[in-house]
Design a protein around this motif. Sequence first.
Motif, short mmCIF file in Angstrom:
data_model
loop_
_atom_site.label_atom_id
_atom_site.label_comp_id
_atom_site.label_asym_id
_atom_site.label_seq_id
_atom_site.Cartn_x
_atom_site.Cartn_y
_atom_site.Cartn_z
N PHE B 13 0.74 -1.24 -0.04
CA PHE B 13 0.07 0.13 -0.03
C PHE B 13 0.97 1.27 -0.06
O PHE B 13 1.58 1.63 0.95
N SER B 38 -2.31 -9.74 15.02
CA SER B 38 -2.96 -8.62 14.51
C SER B 38 -2.16 -7.65 13.55
O SER B 38 -0.86 -7.38 13.80
N GLY B 39 -2.33 -7.27 12.25
CA GLY B 39 -1.74 -6.53 11.58
C GLY B 39 -0.61 -7.25 10.84
O GLY B 39 0.14 -6.69 10.04
N CYS B 40 -0.65 -8.56 10.51
CA CYS B 40 0.37 -9.24 9.93
C CYS B 40 0.33 -9.55 8.32
O CYS B 40 0.92 -10.13 7.49
N GLY B 41 -1.24 -9.15 8.13
CA GLY B 41 -1.45 -9.26 6.68
C GLY B 41 -2.54 -10.41 6.26
O GLY B 41 -2.60 -10.85 5.25
N LYS B 42 -3.07 -11.04 7.14
CA LYS B 42 -3.82 -12.29 6.97
C LYS B 42 -5.01 -11.93 5.90
O LYS B 42 -5.36 -12.43 4.94
N SER B 43 -5.65 -10.84 6.47
CA SER B 43 -7.00 -10.25 5.75
C SER B 43 -6.48 -9.97 4.33
O SER B 43 -7.31 -10.07 3.37
N THR B 44 -5.31 -9.07 4.14
CA THR B 44 -4.83 -8.74 2.90
C THR B 44 -4.55 -9.94 1.95
O THR B 44 -5.18 -9.84 1.01
N GLU B 159 -11.94 -14.26 9.71
CA GLU B 159 -12.43 -14.01 11.10
C GLU B 159 -14.09 -14.07 11.31
O GLU B 159 -14.47 -13.07 12.06
N1 LIG Z 1 -5.95 -0.07 2.35
C1 LIG Z 1 -4.89 -0.06 3.25
N2 LIG Z 1 -4.09 0.96 3.17
C2 LIG Z 1 -2.77 1.07 3.64
N3 LIG Z 1 -2.26 0.09 4.76
C3 LIG Z 1 -3.30 -0.96 4.66
C4 LIG Z 1 -4.55 -1.10 3.96
N4 LIG Z 1 -5.20 -2.07 4.49
C5 LIG Z 1 -4.22 -2.85 5.26
N5 LIG Z 1 -3.24 -2.23 5.61
C6 LIG Z 1 -2.06 -2.43 6.36
O1 LIG Z 1 -1.90 -3.67 6.20
C7 LIG Z 1 -1.31 -4.51 7.26
C8 LIG Z 1 -2.06 -5.89 7.29
O2 LIG Z 1 -3.16 -5.54 7.44
P1 LIG Z 1 -4.47 -6.81 7.42
O3 LIG Z 1 -5.72 -6.31 7.44
O4 LIG Z 1 -4.18 -7.61 6.37
O5 LIG Z 1 -4.06 -7.35 8.85
P2 LIG Z 1 -4.69 -8.72 9.67
O6 LIG Z 1 -3.49 -9.50 9.75
O7 LIG Z 1 -5.92 -9.07 9.07
O8 LIG Z 1 -4.95 -8.34 10.94
P3 LIG Z 1 -6.24 -8.38 11.97
O9 LIG Z 1 -6.05 -9.63 12.66
O10 LIG Z 1 -6.13 -7.12 12.96
O11 LIG Z 1 -7.56 -8.39 11.17
C9 LIG Z 1 -1.69 -3.59 8.39
O12 LIG Z 1 -0.25 -2.99 8.94
C10 LIG Z 1 -2.44 -2.48 7.79
O13 LIG Z 1 -2.23 -1.47 8.49
#
Ligand SMILES: Nc1ncnc2c1ncn2[C@@H]1O[C@H](COP(=O)(O)OP(=O)(O)OP(=O)(O)O)[C@@H](O)[C@H]1O
Lengths: 290, 334
Positions: B13, B38-44, B159
């Motif tokens: 991003f 949290s924030g490791c990029g799973k959702s991404t 989740e």
């Molecule tokens: N649209 C975006 N623009 C900029 N950064 C983003 C965007 N979406 C996610 N991020 C960043 O990407 C990283 C991974 O986000 P992600 O949502 O994949 O985390 P996650 O593992 O799903 O966390 P959680 O368990 O809290 O849901 C985070 O550091 C977040 O700040």
Amino acid sequence: MATKASRTAARAMMSPSVILLLGWMLIPLALTLYFSFLRYNLLMPGGNPFVGLENYEYFFTDPAFQTAVVNTLLLVGGVLVVTVVGGILLALLLDQAMWGQGIVRILVIAPFFVMPTVSALVWKNMFMNPVNGLFAYLAQSVGLEPFDFLAHAPLASIIGIVSWQWLPFATLILLTALQSLDSEQLEAAEMDGAGPFARFRFMVLPHMARAITVVILIETIFLLSIFAEILVTTNGGPGNASTNLTYLIYAQSLLQFDVGLGSAGGVFAIILANIVAIFLMRMIGRNLDA
Amino acid sequence: MGAITLEKVTKSFGDVDVIHPLDLRIEDGEFVVFVGPSGCGKSTLLRLIAGLEDTSSGRIVIDGADATDVPPAKRGLAMVFQSYALYPHMTVRKNIAFPMRMAGLDKAEQNRRIEAAAAALNLTDYLDRRPGQLSGGQRQRVAIGRAIVREPAAFLFDEPLSNLDAALRVGMRLEISELHTRLKTTMVYVTHDQVEAMTMADKIVVLSAGRIEQVGSPLDLYREPRNLFVAGFIGSPKMNLLTGAAAAERGATTIGIRPEHIAASPDTGPWRGIVGVSEHLGSDTFFHVRIEGRDEPITVRADGEVSLHHGDTIYLTPDENRIHRFGPDGLRLA
Ligand SMILES: Nc1ncnc2c1ncn2[C@@H]1O[C@H](COP(=O)(O)OP(=O)(O)OP(=O)(O)O)[C@@H](O)[C@H]1O
Ligand SMILES: [Mg+2]
């Protein structure tokens, strides 16, 4: 408002404002009703005898009456269509991330801050004037005959002017509604196979239904009594082509000094407004329920 | 059919790299869980597979065909969102019917699938309600129902249980597992709850800061964590990690030993400590034991009936065969 005590307190607290508002509404209403049954012309001093429904008879048989009712409804309907459709399109546009978003938003909202008389005059003299107007200049520059908007399409021109004023209001309300739409819902719909139009039709539009209803109701209240724009542009003319009810009542009570007749018109305007209100609530009121 | 392959996939991003080059193979019919803090990029990562985000580089292959630039609707995947993302103005029936309506399925077939899904998910009585009139668990089931009727190549869950209370979560966990056994469809499931990961997965993918730390079956990860991160992340309560003399004796920089692999005794054992907090769960008791010369307490599992109290002396014996040894780089030593 759970307990009896808090309900009583609430009523006591509210009563002054309720009484004030009631007085504010009821006294003028009662006086209008009263005047509408009198022969009351400022040019004919003397007694104001009770004449029953005579004023109503004159008002309803006035040749301008039917035109005025139709014009009123056309004006309200026309402006509503333009502002709601235009407002939705503008809101969709402004919701996109783009360069200079802040400036564009301010520009879009600006017309709402211009006074009706001023904006109508600007439109009349600077845009629509067949000699000096910008539209005339544009038409001439491509070799066309300038069009005299206010003479040949007076009602449409006024609808245009009023729509220009109300578009920002609609856009603003619809934009906030749009921004409160959960983006995951749109993503879910996208994964479910909905293209951009299907997403708009099945997600965005239903989500905005309540905001659209609010826009329609609020605008209707104000649009039923459009006056300044007509006064400064066409004076209701040519003939009575752009006379609406408000303007007709003004013409009768203040140009012909007939208070009784004007009051009868006022009472009719109230009834018309209520008919429109009932109609609207029937059609779209359920959108307001949670 | 639902085999998904990621080849050197990255995502940034702006100038923040969220997913570092990453290869992953998800077999047809597998239940794969992405787990990580949290924030490791799973959702991404899940959204990249779904097509809701564009990859910055790399390829996504679904069933042998390159799907990197295929729009989400055409990938044949169904997603269940954390917020459920139900359509609030539609009844449950219409919600479930929506993907089929978009696909132009005929009405009879739509109804057949709706009835089947509703029966499977206990939703038959709620078909004419709106989402606002349902409980969290019911909403979750509607979201799953909406995914099932599409008969997708794979399900993606982000989740899905995190908004439910603990009891309901256990119930839904079982339901999703049963669904998987019945449908035999590929499922990719994101969670940060390692209990969910351990209980549901055929294969766990442990992520940290946009990198894959380890891929393997739950027991593989439990028995042979590849590095310190996985060792600390998988298992509940966490593995005890010790440095210093105890590690050096065993030729490692750090050693790890799980609470359930330490025997506690009131009189004999190589490590002597003092009982601190004890957590009685009924079936088990976890003692937090302070050992001289160490700041961190060691967690030890004992039988639920063992009665030791705060301040008692305790002797610990680690099971030597189950000590994990890690080198200076944090990687597991053979
Ligand atoms: N649209 C975006 N623009 C900029 N950064 C983003 C965007 N979406 C996610 N991020 C960043 O990407 C990283 C991974 O986000 P992600 O949502 O994949 O985390 P996650 O593992 O799903 O966390 P959680 O368990 O809290 O849901 C985070 O550091 C977040 O700040
Ligand atoms: Mg997430």
